[in-house]
Design an enzyme around this catalytic site. Structure first.
Site, short mmCIF file in Angstrom:
data_model
loop_
_atom_site.label_atom_id
_atom_site.label_comp_id
_atom_site.label_asym_id
_atom_site.label_seq_id
_atom_site.Cartn_x
_atom_site.Cartn_y
_atom_site.Cartn_z
CD GLU A 96 -3.16 0.75 0.44
OE1 GLU A 96 -2.64 1.55 -0.36
OE2 GLU A 96 -4.35 0.81 0.77
CG ASP A 97 -0.86 4.67 -1.78
OD1 ASP A 97 -1.59 4.09 -0.95
OD2 ASP A 97 -1.33 5.40 -2.68
CG ASP A 100 -5.95 9.20 5.68
OD1 ASP A 100 -5.42 9.80 6.61
OD2 ASP A 100 -6.85 9.71 4.98
CG PHE A 149 -3.68 15.42 0.23
CD1 PHE A 149 -4.67 14.50 0.55
CD2 PHE A 149 -3.18 15.43 -1.07
CE1 PHE A 149 -5.16 13.62 -0.40
CE2 PHE A 149 -3.67 14.55 -2.03
CZ PHE A 149 -4.67 13.65 -1.69
NE ARG A 162 -2.06 7.81 -9.96
CZ ARG A 162 -2.78 7.46 -8.89
NH1 ARG A 162 -2.18 7.12 -7.78
NH2 ARG A 162 -4.10 7.45 -8.94
P1 IMP Z 1 -7.82 5.22 4.22
O1 IMP Z 1 -8.84 4.27 3.76
O2 IMP Z 1 -8.42 6.43 4.87
O3 IMP Z 1 -6.74 4.61 5.07
O4 IMP Z 1 -7.16 5.84 2.93
C1 IMP Z 1 -6.23 5.14 2.21
C2 IMP Z 1 -6.21 5.67 0.79
O5 IMP Z 1 -6.52 7.07 0.73
C3 IMP Z 1 -4.83 5.55 0.21
O6 IMP Z 1 -4.63 4.30 -0.42
C4 IMP Z 1 -4.77 6.70 -0.75
O7 IMP Z 1 -5.31 6.32 -1.99
C5 IMP Z 1 -5.68 7.75 -0.16
N1 IMP Z 1 -4.93 8.78 0.60
C6 IMP Z 1 -4.94 8.99 1.94
N2 IMP Z 1 -4.15 10.00 2.28
C7 IMP Z 1 -3.61 10.46 1.13
C8 IMP Z 1 -2.67 11.52 0.83
O8 IMP Z 1 -2.15 12.27 1.68
N3 IMP Z 1 -2.35 11.66 -0.48
C9 IMP Z 1 -2.87 10.89 -1.47
N4 IMP Z 1 -3.74 9.89 -1.23
C10 IMP Z 1 -4.10 9.68 0.06
MG MG Z 2 -4.31 4.29 -2.77
#
Ligand code: IMP
Ligand code: MG
Length: 177
Positions: A96-97, A100, A149, A162
């Site tokens: 995973e990148d 959050d 962000f 990207r």
């Molecule tokens: P979560 O479900 O809230 O944990 O969000 C995870 C997904 O939200 C990641 O795989 C990203 O695609 C996107 N995301 C969350 N924070 C960022 C950020 O700071 N920049 C870009 N994408 C983000």
């Molecule tokens: Mg993502």
């Protein structure tokens, strides 16, 4: 207008990816692994990580719905592309990148565990620990970052940025004055 501020340099990323790959190689010594990337944000991280993992490795990818064009997320996760190969009985390393809230990872983990992999570990390049609402974490974490962000090294804002080699904070001029 958007402004970019470098948060993590390409050199810092490269050093961390090397460490993470060494740890994964040690943990799965002698076993085959599947590097399962979450499209599209994890592609660059996966490409770099994979080349330093000294194991019998294959690739697969899934896609889930994400932020779209907004910086806020809906709280709903949808599977857009499933795995090509069955995960049953395999050592899966989910790549995973960024973590959050943890909603996405929770959804993906539950979906994968239902198909009984031999092992399921999570490698996340970035972790916004302070934003977490779900009780979930990664086994291999690159960098814990503040609640800002970020874009670059695979991460996007509305599909842009990207290809930036560094992880950068995206600030809009209206926010910074
Ligand atoms: P979560 O479900 O809230 O944990 O969000 C995870 C997904 O939200 C990641 O795989 C990203 O695609 C996107 N995301 C969350 N924070 C960022 C950020 O700071 N920049 C870009 N994408 C983000
Ligand atoms: Mg993502």
């Amino acid at each position: 207008m958007d402004k970019l501020r470098v948060l993590i340099t390409r050199e810092q990323i490269a050093a961390k990816v090397t460490e993470m790959a060494a740890q994964i190689t040690a943990d799965f010594a002698g076993e085959p692994v599947v590097l399962l990337g979450v499209l599209k944000g994890a592609t660059i991280f996966l490409a770099d990580l994979a080349r330093q993992i000294k194991l019998d490795a294959s690739f697969d990818f899934i896609a889930v719905s994400s932020y779209g064009k907004a910086k806020q997320q809906s709280g709903e996760v949808k599977l857009m592309k499933d795995v090509d190969q069955s995960v049953e009985g395999k050592n899966i390393i989910l790549v995973e990148d960024i973590l959050d809230t943890g909603l996405t990872l929770t959804y993906i983990k539950n979906m994968l565990l239902a198909h009984q992999p031999k092992a399921l570990k999570v490698a996340a390049l970035l972790d916004k620990v302070s934003r977490r609402t779900e009780p979930v974490s990664a086994d291999y974490v690159g960098f814990v970052i503040p609640d800002e962000f970020v874009v670059g090294y695979g991460l996007d804002f509305a599909e842009r940025y990207r290809n930036l080699p560094d992880v950068c904070v995206l600030e809009s001029d209206s926010e910074t004055g």
